[in-house]
Design a protein around this motif. Structure first.
Motif, PDB file in Angstrom:
ATOM      1  N   ASP A 186      34.636  36.980  52.505  1.00 11.97           N
ATOM      2  CA  ASP A 186      35.757  36.192  53.017  1.00 11.97           C
ATOM      3  C   ASP A 186      35.387  35.152  54.082  1.00 11.97           C
ATOM      4  O   ASP A 186      35.829  34.006  54.001  1.00 11.97           O
ATOM      5  CB  ASP A 186      36.851  37.114  53.562  1.00 11.97           C
ATOM      6  CG  ASP A 186      37.833  37.515  52.471  1.00 11.97           C
ATOM      7  OD1 ASP A 186      37.643  37.080  51.323  1.00 11.97           O
ATOM      8  OD2 ASP A 186      38.782  38.268  52.763  1.00 11.97           O
ATOM      9  N   TYR A 193      39.750  29.511  50.293  1.00 19.18           N
ATOM     10  CA  TYR A 193      41.027  30.222  50.388  1.00 19.18           C
ATOM     11  C   TYR A 193      42.118  29.302  50.937  1.00 19.18           C
ATOM     12  O   TYR A 193      43.248  29.296  50.449  1.00 19.18           O
ATOM     13  CB  TYR A 193      40.887  31.438  51.308  1.00 19.18           C
ATOM     14  CG  TYR A 193      40.146  32.597  50.716  1.00 19.18           C
ATOM     15  CD1 TYR A 193      40.419  33.069  49.434  1.00 19.18           C
ATOM     16  CD2 TYR A 193      39.147  33.253  51.447  1.00 19.18           C
ATOM     17  CE1 TYR A 193      39.731  34.139  48.902  1.00 19.18           C
ATOM     18  CE2 TYR A 193      38.458  34.330  50.922  1.00 19.18           C
ATOM     19  CZ  TYR A 193      38.752  34.769  49.647  1.00 19.18           C
ATOM     20  OH  TYR A 193      38.073  35.824  49.119  1.00 19.18           O
ATOM     21  N   TYR A 205      49.047  33.049  44.781  1.00 16.49           N
ATOM     22  CA  TYR A 205      47.602  33.265  44.898  1.00 16.49           C
ATOM     23  C   TYR A 205      47.268  34.745  44.732  1.00 16.49           C
ATOM     24  O   TYR A 205      46.356  35.114  43.977  1.00 16.49           O
ATOM     25  CB  TYR A 205      47.101  32.756  46.247  1.00 16.49           C
ATOM     26  CG  TYR A 205      45.731  33.273  46.610  1.00 16.49           C
ATOM     27  CD1 TYR A 205      44.593  32.777  45.991  1.00 16.49           C
ATOM     28  CD2 TYR A 205      45.587  34.294  47.549  1.00 16.49           C
ATOM     29  CE1 TYR A 205      43.341  33.279  46.288  1.00 16.49           C
ATOM     30  CE2 TYR A 205      44.331  34.793  47.855  1.00 16.49           C
ATOM     31  CZ  TYR A 205      43.210  34.282  47.226  1.00 16.49           C
ATOM     32  OH  TYR A 205      41.976  34.777  47.523  1.00 16.49           O
TER      33      TYR A 205
END
Length: 320
Positions: A186, A193, A205
Motif C-alpha cells: 500500500d 489508489y 473501487y
C-alpha cells in the motif's frame, strides 16, 4: 510608443468570472505575461497596452472564450497554457485541446487531457498495446493511464486492471513489513489508489477489488505470470532494474494492454544499478508497435510553481 485601448464586448458573466479568477488572480497573470491592463466596464472588456500586446491579448481572450463556449472550464493552468501556445505562435493547436472526455468520474467530472502532450499520450495508449509515458512529476502520467484502464474495463475491452510498482526502498523484500500483502504494498502504491478513488469513488473501487477486477501487486510478484485480457500499469518504472523491466514487458498476454510510466530524472536505485526504464528506451525504441510518449515541464498540471521548479532543476543539472 503610446498605449492604446481595445474594446471587446462580452456578455457571458460565467466566462468573465472564470477569466478574472478568484481575487483577479487570472487577470493579473494575463496582464503580467502580456504587458497589458484589463478593465471591465459593464459587459465590455477594455484592453490597454501597445499594439503587439493588444493583439496577443485579443487573440487570447477570443481563444479562451471559444474554449469556454465548448463547455471547458477555465483555470490558471489552462489560461497559462493557452497563452504560452499563442506566444510561441502555435495558435492553430489550441482547438486540439477541445474534445470528448476520456471518462466521467464518480462525481460527474469529465476527465480530459489538459495539454497537447497529454492528448498525444492518450492517443499513444489507445493505439499501442505497449506504451511508455516518460516525463517529470505532475504531468498526469499515472492518472491518465489509470483513467484509460478504467475506461477499458468499463467498455469491456479488458477483464481486469493490474497495477504494479517497484518497492525500491524495501529492496523488493517486503516480508519484514507488518500485515498481509496488500498492507505491505500500500505505501508504494498510494498515488495509484488516489487516482482510482478519484475516478471510481471508494465504494465502487472496493467492489471492483472484491470481485478481482482490480489487482494490486508488487513488481516482484509478476514473475512467472502471463497477463491475458488485462490492462497493466507499471508505475515509477525508472526504479526497475534491467532484469525487472525485461521480466515485466514479457508478461503481456493475449488481449492485454500495458502502460509503463516513469521519470528518468528521479531514479532511486542503489548505486551501480542501471535503470530498466532507460535501458528499455534504448532496447525497444525501434519497435513500431511500441509507443513512446515524452512529456515535458509544459505538460505539468499541478501548481504553476512545480513547472518553474522542474525548469530550475533541469537548468542546474545541465550546467553541472
Amino acid at each position: 510608443m503610446s498605449e492604446k485601448q481595445l474594446r471587446m464586448p462580452i456578455e457571458d458573466e460565467v466566462f468573465l468570472r472564470e477569466l478574472f479568477g478568484d481575487f483577479d488572480s487570472n487577470k493579473k497573470l494575463i496582464e503580467s505575461s502580456l504587458n497589458i491592463s484589463i478593465v471591465l466596464r459593464e459587459n465590455e472588456l477594455v484592453l490597454i497596452g501597445e499594439d503587439k500586446s493588444l493583439s496577443l491579448g485579443e487573440n487570447l481572450i477570443k481563444e479562451l472564450y471559444n474554449i469556454r463556449k465548448e463547455g471547458e472550464g477555465l483555470n490558471a493552468q489552462k489560461i497559462s497554457y493557452v497563452m504560452n501556445l499563442i506566444l510561441e505562435g502555435n495558435d492553430s493547436d489550441i482547438n486540439k485541446l477541445i474534445g470528448d472526455a476520456i471518462f466521467i468520474n464518480h462525481k460527474g467530472r469529465p476527465i480530459k487531457p489538459k495539454t497537447l502532450g497529454q492528448k498525444n499520450y492518450i492517443e499513444v495508449i489507445d493505439k499501442k498495446d505497449l506504451s511508455f509515458g516518460i516525463g517529470p512529476a505532475g504531468t498526469g502520467k499515472t492518472y491518465l493511464a489509470v483513467a484509460m484502464a478504467v475506461k477499458a474495463l468499463k467498455d469491456q475491452k479488458v477483464s481486469r486492471i493490474v497495477l504494479t510498482r517497484p518497492a525500491v526502498e524495501a529492496g523488493e523484500s517486503l516480508g519484514f513489513l507488518p500485515g498481509d500483502l496488500k498492507d505491505k504494498v500500500d505505501p508504494y502504491l498510494r498515488p495509484i489508489y488516489d487516482s482510482l478513488f478519484d475516478l471510481l469513488g471508494q465504494e465502487k473501487y472496493l467492489k471492483y477489488m472484491e470481485r478481482g477486477l482490480i489487482e494490486v501487486a508488487p513488481l516482484a510478484y509478476m514473475r512467472g505470470r502471463t497477463l491475458n485480457n488485462s490492462f497493466v500499469i507499471l508505475d515509477e518504472a525508472q526504479n526497475t532494474t534491467k532484469e525487472q523491466m525485461k521480466m515485466f514487458v514479457t508478461r503481456l498476454g493475449i488481449g492485454s494492454k500495458a502502460v509503463i510510466t516513469g521519470d528518468i530524472t528521479q531514479i532511486d536505485l542503489p548505486r551501480g544499478k542501471f535503470s530498466g526504464l532507460k535501458n528499455a528506451i534504448e532496447v525497444l525504441g525501434d519497435i513500431d508497435e511500441i509507443g513512446f510518449c515524452y512529456l515535458t515541464d509544459k505538460d505539468v498540471v499541478r501548481h504553476q510553481l512545480v513547472q518553474k521548479i522542474i525548469k530550475a532543476y533541469d537548468k542546474f543539472e545541465n550546467n553541472i
